[in-house]
Design a protein around this motif. Sequence first.
Motif, short mmCIF file in Angstrom:
data_model
loop_
_atom_site.label_atom_id
_atom_site.label_comp_id
_atom_site.label_asym_id
_atom_site.label_seq_id
_atom_site.Cartn_x
_atom_site.Cartn_y
_atom_site.Cartn_z
N LEU A 24 0.92 -1.16 0.11
CA LEU A 24 0.06 -0.06 0.07
C LEU A 24 1.07 1.30 -0.02
N PRO A 25 0.74 2.01 -0.87
CA PRO A 25 1.50 3.16 -1.06
C PRO A 25 1.66 4.14 0.07
N SER A 26 2.92 4.64 0.50
CA SER A 26 3.01 5.77 1.65
C SER A 26 2.45 7.01 1.05
N SER A 27 2.10 7.90 1.67
CA SER A 27 1.43 9.15 1.20
C SER A 27 2.79 10.15 1.32
N GLY A 28 3.84 9.72 1.12
CA GLY A 28 4.97 10.62 0.98
C GLY A 28 6.14 9.92 1.79
N PHE A 29 6.99 10.78 2.36
CA PHE A 29 7.96 10.07 3.18
C PHE A 29 7.63 9.74 4.49
N HIS A 30 6.40 10.14 4.82
CA HIS A 30 5.97 10.24 6.24
C HIS A 30 6.80 10.58 7.27
N SER A 31 7.38 10.31 8.00
CA SER A 31 8.46 10.85 9.26
C SER A 31 9.73 10.15 9.00
N ILE A 59 2.57 16.23 2.93
CA ILE A 59 1.49 15.30 2.78
C ILE A 59 1.29 14.67 4.23
N PRO A 60 0.10 14.55 4.88
CA PRO A 60 0.05 13.84 6.19
C PRO A 60 0.14 12.27 5.85
N THR A 61 0.73 11.72 6.94
CA THR A 61 0.91 10.31 7.08
C THR A 61 -0.49 9.60 6.60
N ARG A 62 -0.32 8.59 5.92
CA ARG A 62 -1.73 7.84 5.49
C ARG A 62 -2.30 7.04 6.52
#
Length: 170
Positions: A24-31, A59-62
Motif C-alpha cells: 500500500l503506497p505511502s503518502s510521501g516520506f511519512h516521518s 502530505i499527512p501520513t496515510r
Amino acid sequence: VGIVEKDEVIDGSKIKKGDRILALPSSGFHSNGFSLVRKIFPDFNEEFEGKPLYETLLIPTRLYFNPIHKLLEEMKVYGIAHITGGCLIDNVPRIIPENLCAKIEIPSSMLELDKRGNMDRMEMYGTFNMGVGMIVVIDEKHAAKAMDLLEDAYEIGEIVENASTKIELI
C-alpha cells in the motif's frame, strides 16, 4: 488499544513460498529520514514526482485501518507490516518465517533518492519507506482480488526460499 482473538493473530507463521507481497503506497516520506531528505534535496522547490518537493513533504501520513479492515473481512492475510521506523529492512523480516525470504522490488519513483543520496543502499532502505507505507502477504491465488479490494495496492514481491536472509531488495 485493541483486542484480537488468539486464532486471528496475523504473526507471519502461515507465510509460505509463492505468497505475494502487496504494497500500500505511502503518502510521501511519512516521518522517515527527514534530516537526510534535507541533505539530499537542499531545494524544497525542486520538482519531485511532478510537483515541488515541499508538497510531497507536507502530505499527512496515510492511515491504513480502513483498507486493511476491508481486506480482512474478505480473505486471510498471512503477514502484515507497517513500514515505519526501520522501514523495509527492519519491519519486513520480523514477519518472515525461517528459511523463507521476502524478495521485494523497490518502486522506481523512489530510486531518485538512491541516485542522489550518496549513502549505502541498505542504509537508505532502512531509513526511507521507499514509497511503501504497509505491506501485506497474501496467498498467490488471492493477490488480484486483494489488489482490487485495496484499490491502490500493487504487487511488490513474493516469498521465496532462502535460509541466508529474510529480505532481498532488487
